[in-house]
Motif scaffolding. Structure first.
Motif, mmCIF file in Angstrom:
data_model
loop_
_atom_site.group_PDB
_atom_site.id
_atom_site.type_symbol
_atom_site.label_atom_id
_atom_site.label_comp_id
_atom_site.label_asym_id
_atom_site.label_seq_id
_atom_site.Cartn_x
_atom_site.Cartn_y
_atom_site.Cartn_z
ATOM 1 N N GLN A 18 3.776 1.695 -1.072
ATOM 2 C CA GLN A 18 4.131 1.728 -2.436
ATOM 3 C C GLN A 18 3.257 2.465 -3.357
ATOM 4 O OE1 GLN A 18 7.461 1.113 -3.373
ATOM 5 N NE2 GLN A 18 7.082 1.787 -5.665
ATOM 6 N N ILE A 19 2.083 2.085 -3.480
ATOM 7 C CA ILE A 19 1.170 2.687 -4.273
ATOM 8 C C ILE A 19 0.750 4.095 -3.686
ATOM 9 C CG2 ILE A 19 -1.160 2.278 -5.177
ATOM 10 C CD1 ILE A 19 -0.662 -0.653 -4.755
ATOM 11 N N ALA A 20 0.504 4.292 -2.504
ATOM 12 C CA ALA A 20 0.039 5.750 -2.070
ATOM 13 C C ALA A 20 1.312 6.575 -1.831
ATOM 14 C CB ALA A 20 -0.709 5.534 -0.688
ATOM 15 N N TRP A 43 0.808 -1.056 -0.056
ATOM 16 C CA TRP A 43 -0.070 -0.005 -0.219
ATOM 17 C C TRP A 43 1.067 1.233 -0.111
ATOM 18 C CZ3 TRP A 43 -3.309 2.106 4.561
ATOM 19 C CH2 TRP A 43 -3.926 3.095 4.328
#
Ligand code: HEM
Lengths: 395, 557
Positions: A326-328, A324
């Motif tokens: 990494q994505i956010a 998460w």
């Protein structure tokens, strides 16, 4: 819509009451001579677990209806997150109960779940909208997995506590039984927080301070520690006894310190009251009730719940968290206080597992470790969320 | 055969340092202190009594280093030190988390300002960048070394011991297992039934002359070794990540309408911010009404619509057709944009820049400030002079995009129009000589004090600046593989357990002993099920029995 919200709060309330009643039935099992022998079921144990399961289902209803009402998984503020931890603790208890059929576990696990739910219920209950970074399915995947892991790991604390009450010598005062008593006192202080918050909330107490920077800070409990240099706006309210030290950082830190002080006061009064009833150290009073229980079995439950919880924690607290992040936030690991405390928890239980490899660390020593592990989990949920600001801070 | 080898009475030849014969389990008398068996009734089964290098040699410096790192105790100490150190790093915010709104974000001042003397000490000890400090990295590296050596030290001998084991074990070995029992006069039927039942519980049966070993889930013994390999891969990936070749981390601010080079791409890629939007949760949304009333507006989204273009291969920069569009897309939080190995993330935004300002001219004496003419200045490309239809001429002699007065001298902190100020020369249609005035936000100064005309801010527009992180990270797959292996390993080691049951004839008796590396409760249940309905007695849990005895003696005392 608002209908759903009221269904959801009724369901949570129902769950709370059912857990409370179930505790009494688990309490009745210790009088039962057969409890130590697992092959025979005691009737009160069966009623206890049945009520627990119904309570758990009620809490699932709470969770789902609030999810539908808010449009996102209800794990995004302190109230939602902490009550959910109470739910996963009950879930973990049910799971472990069906492996070991150890009724006494319910007598300790349910009150701790109740304590946690009561604690969470002191925070604002409204459904909050999500800021952009939280708008991701990973929010619930991550938080739900971590909470389940923490619930399972908390069972090791419950077993550790039982083990210590069972085994720590109570004949005369020793360092160990004082420490055990402090652990019990701290649990009572948790209850103290809920009691004192409820008392002042029902009185609608409010005292507003004006800080030198021109900000307002409102207290919902009489100020024992006030913000430094602040003026009380209505003069009929209690003047603070002292100012909170400035290095006590974070938003509204003086108020949080004040709440902490009040919780200790309430905890001390409650504990004093309990002592009046028990007329002994609480540990010493409870010890004889547990005599029928096999310490090996309790030790095994304690270890097994770490063994089951550790991989789940790795998955939820580190791997899902990293995906998460990494994505956010464009990095899977950022040394944010919350992340660091997840790492500390993970290191701690890894150390626990390694120590269990050597024989000298079974039993009492690992029971103390299980207590420390739970303290770390609670620190992560309370202090890190409320005091050490970070990306995840819910305050 | 070297002299160092140890031949057991069963005929098996064991390597030096062996504690329990690999084949039959008989304790090797001279090595019983290694695993502490000389002090206990029960045997230490952790490594099957196999010969580990660390327990066998301790002469050279290599031996000593090896032994240091292969001690689990030392490993745990290292982990606990790392744990405490990590906690220290959260007492005050790390340098990268110094809040935006701090009066002075320079760490040299921030910590002392915010936390007093403790903050100052914290900073001076370097704890503000603890996780990238040399000693923290060394600590993590030592944990890595320790777990490699520790695993090597044990894996090979343990593997050997489990492969060599024979169904027939020495009586001493069996009687010193935690679960042990003997039953007299067991019929062969009963014996067969137990074996059949164990088989049904998925135990693998090996038999040698009536001596039976039932074994299950041996693979779970390798779980820790698998998970340690995963950890090593993660640590190696972290080292790789320090090389610029595999990892890039840049940040770029792009204004609405602006096109910029994407940093770190050698001027090859460009990003254009076509539009930036911020949305807030609807305060009338019934669900969130209460929360928004209490805590104020909450953002629901901010996003940048971008066009990514790149220089065409072989073309000369500056030529009109030298660029080609790579992609057109929107970036928002939790929705990064990926192209050609680069990932762009929406990280933040600023709304403190002006895009243009409109000034009106009025007479100094006019209380109503009636407008006599207006000029609009585009702050990106301010012109030298502006003319109004009414005949005024306004010359921009000085422009400070972000004004400050330092040591009595006006200057600009940055080139970004966050607090613009101007020195104008205004020439009215009825004037011969221009008048000088200084205008900024909240400032309107007339240098001589007798200007006829004044300029006032009539209107302005602000624009958003979008903050975009640029990432190239080829190390991610290593982390993913490492994490997957770790998780696989812990599950392998935790959710299964290596269980063994030995069923031996001993004179007229039948001996049943059992061992598991964890979850004794589960093993007992298996045995309980297998012996049900036979005359075979449940083996005694010798550890429990011992403890019970100790407790009873204690109670009597
Ligand atoms: C400091 C360096 C380390 C050393 C020397 C070390 C050593 C060991 C050893 C000897 C075992 C037992 C192997 C066996 O029973 O066959 C083990 C198990 C294990 N290790 Fe480590 N280890 C280290 C670091 C870590 C770390 C950092 C983690 C993860 C946070 C970790 C996770 C585990 C787990 C989960 C097990 C399984 C424990 C069990 O089966 O109860 N280890 N380790």
């Amino acid at each position: 819509m608002s209908n759903l919200v009221s269904i959801s709060s009724t369901a949570l309330y129902t769950a709370f009451v059912l857990y409370l009643i179930a505790t009494l039935f688990f309490g009745a099992t210790i009088r039962d001579k057969r409890t130590a022998d697992m092959s025979k079921k005691s009737i009160s144990g069966v009623i206890g677990i049945t009520l627990t399961i119904i309570g758990f289902l009620a809490q699932v209803v709470y969770f789902i209806s609030r999810w539908i009402a808010g449009g996102h998984a209800p794990v995004s503020n302190m109230f939602e997150f902490v009550t959910f931890l109470g739910m996963t603790l009950v879930f973990a208890f049910i799971l472990i109960y069906f492996i070991y059929r150890l009724s006494v576990l319910g007598l300790f696990a349910l009150p701790i779940a109740l304590l946690i739910i009561a604690y969470g219920s002191m925070f604002p209950k409204e459904i909050s909208p999500l800021v952009p970074s939280l708008q991701s399915n990973w929010l619930f995947i991550h938080v739900i997995t971590v909470s389940i892991a923490q619930g399972i790991l908390a069972i090791s604390f419950v077993a550790g506590l039982i083990y210590l009450i069972l085994k720590v010598d109570q004949k005369k005062i020793t360092l160990k039984n004082i420490l055990l008593e402090i652990v019990i006192f701290l649990l009572v202080t948790g209850l103290g927080f809920s009691v004192i918050t409820t008392i002042f909330a029902s009185m609608d107490y409010e005292a507003i301070f004006q800080t030198p920077e021109g900000l307002e800070m409102d207290y919902h409990m009489p100020a024992i520690s006030g913000p430094k240099g602040a003026e009380l706006v209505d003069s009929d309210k209690m003047e603070p006894l002292f100012s909170a030290p400035t290095w006590f950082q974070g938003e509204a830190a003086p108020r949080k310190l004040n709440t902490l002080i009040w919780s200790f006061i309430a905890g001390t009064v409650l504990y004093g009251f309990i002592r009046l009833l028990t007329r002994k150290r609480v540990g010493a009073r409870v010890q004889p009730w547990l005599r029928k229980i096999s310490p090996q079995l309790v030790d095994e439950v304690m270890y097994r719940s770490v063994a089951i919880g550790f991989p789940v924690f790795t998955l939820g607290g580190l791997i899902f968290a990293a995906i998460w992040a990494q994505i956010a936030w464009d990095r899977f690991w950022g040394w944010d206080p919350k992340e660091v405390w997840a790492l500390i928890t993970w290191f701690f239980y890894a150390a626990f597992l390694h120590l269990r490899l050597s024989r000298g660390w079974h039993g009492e020593k690992s029971a103390w470790l299980a207590v420390i592990g739970f303290a770390i989990i609670m620190f992560n949920i309370i202090v890190v969320n409320l005091v050490l600001a970070g990306l995840h801070s819910y305050a | 055969m070297s002299v160092d080898h140890i031949k057991c009475e069963c005929g098996h030849v064991n390597p030096e340092g062996t504690v329990l014969c690999e084949a039959c389990g008989k304790p090797v008398a001279k090595n019983q202190d290694i695993d502490g068996n000389n002090k206990k009734k029960l045997l230490n089964m952790r490594y099957e009594g196999s010969a580990r290098r660390s327990q066998t040699y301790n002469r050279s410096i290599v031996d000593k280093t090896w032994n240091f790192f292969s001690s689990v105790r030392n490993g745990v100490i290292l982990i606990l030190i790392a744990l405490v150190a990590s906690g220290v790093g959260t007492i005050f915010p790390q340098a990268m988390y110094i809040p935006e709104e701090a009066p002075n974000r320079d760490p040299a001042f921030y910590y002392e300002d915010a936390f007093g003397i403790l903050g100052k000490i914290y900073y001076q000890l370097g704890f503000h960048e603890l996780y990238s400090s040399w000693w923290y990295m060394i600590l993590i590296a030592l944990i890595g070394v320790s777990l490699v050596i520790c695993s090597l030290d044990r894996f090979v001998p343990l593997h050997r011991a489990l492969k060599m084991q024979k169904p027939k074990r020495h009586y001493t070995f069996l009687s010193r297992q935690r679960l042990f029992g003997e039953t007299e006069n067991v019929s062969d039927e009963d014996r067969q039934q137990v074996i059949k039942k164990l088989k049904k519980s998925r135990y693998k049966i090996t038999e040698d002359n009536g001596y039976v070993l039932a074994e299950k889930n041996r693979f779970s013994r390798w779980g820790p070794y698998v998970n340690h390999i995963g950890l090593i891969i993660i640590l190696l990936a972290a080292i790789l990540r320090m090389t610029p070749l595999l990892f890039m981390d840049e940040y770029v601010w792009v204004r609405e309408g602006e096109e910029k080079v994407i940093p770190g791409t050698d001027n090859e890629y460009f990003i254009e911010n076509k539009k930036f939007t911020v949305d807030f949760h609807d305060e009338n949304d019934e669900r969130f009404k209460e929360a928004i009333e209490n805590q104020g507006d909450v953002e629901s989204n901010f996003q940048t619509d971008v066009v990514i273009s790149k220089v065409k291969e072989g073309s000369v920069v500056g030529q009109s057709d030298s660029m080609e569009t790579v992609t057109e897309d929107s970036i928002w939080m939790n929705h990064p944009l990926k192209f050609d190995g680069i990932t762009l993330y929406q990280s933040g935004y600023q709304e403190n820049e002006f895009s243009d300002m409109t000034f009106k001219i009025y007479e100094t004496d006019d209380e109503d400030q009636e407008s006599l003419g207006e000029v609009t200045i585009d702050l990106d490309t301010p012109e030298d002079t502006y003319k109004t239809d009414s005949g005024f001429e306004v010359e921009v002699t000085k422009y400070y995009p972000e004004y400050e007065l330092k040591n009595g001298e006006p200057r600009s902190i940055s080139q970004y129009p966050r607090d613009p100020a101007f020195v104008f020369e205004v020439l009215g249609p009825d004037q011969e000589e221009a008048e000088m005035s200084f205008v900024g936000i909240g400032k309107n100064i007339d240098a001589t004090g007798d200007n006829k005309y004044k300029l006032g801010i009539q209107d302005f527009n602000v624009r958003y600046v979008s903050g975009i992180t640029v990432r190239k990270d080829y190390t991610l797959p290593f982390f993913i593989i490492g994490a997957a292996i770790f998780l696989f390993g812990v599950i392998q080691g935790m959710y299964w357990q290596h269980r063994r049951v030995w069923i031996h004839p001993e004179g007229d008796n039948l001996v049943l002993a059992a061992h598991t590396n964890k979850n004794w409760f589960g093993l007992k249940k298996d045995i309980d099920k297998a012996i049900e309905g036979t005359s075979i007695k449940m083996p005694i849990d010798q550890e429990e029995a011992e403890e019970k005895k100790a407790m009873e003696e204690d109670e009597e005392a």
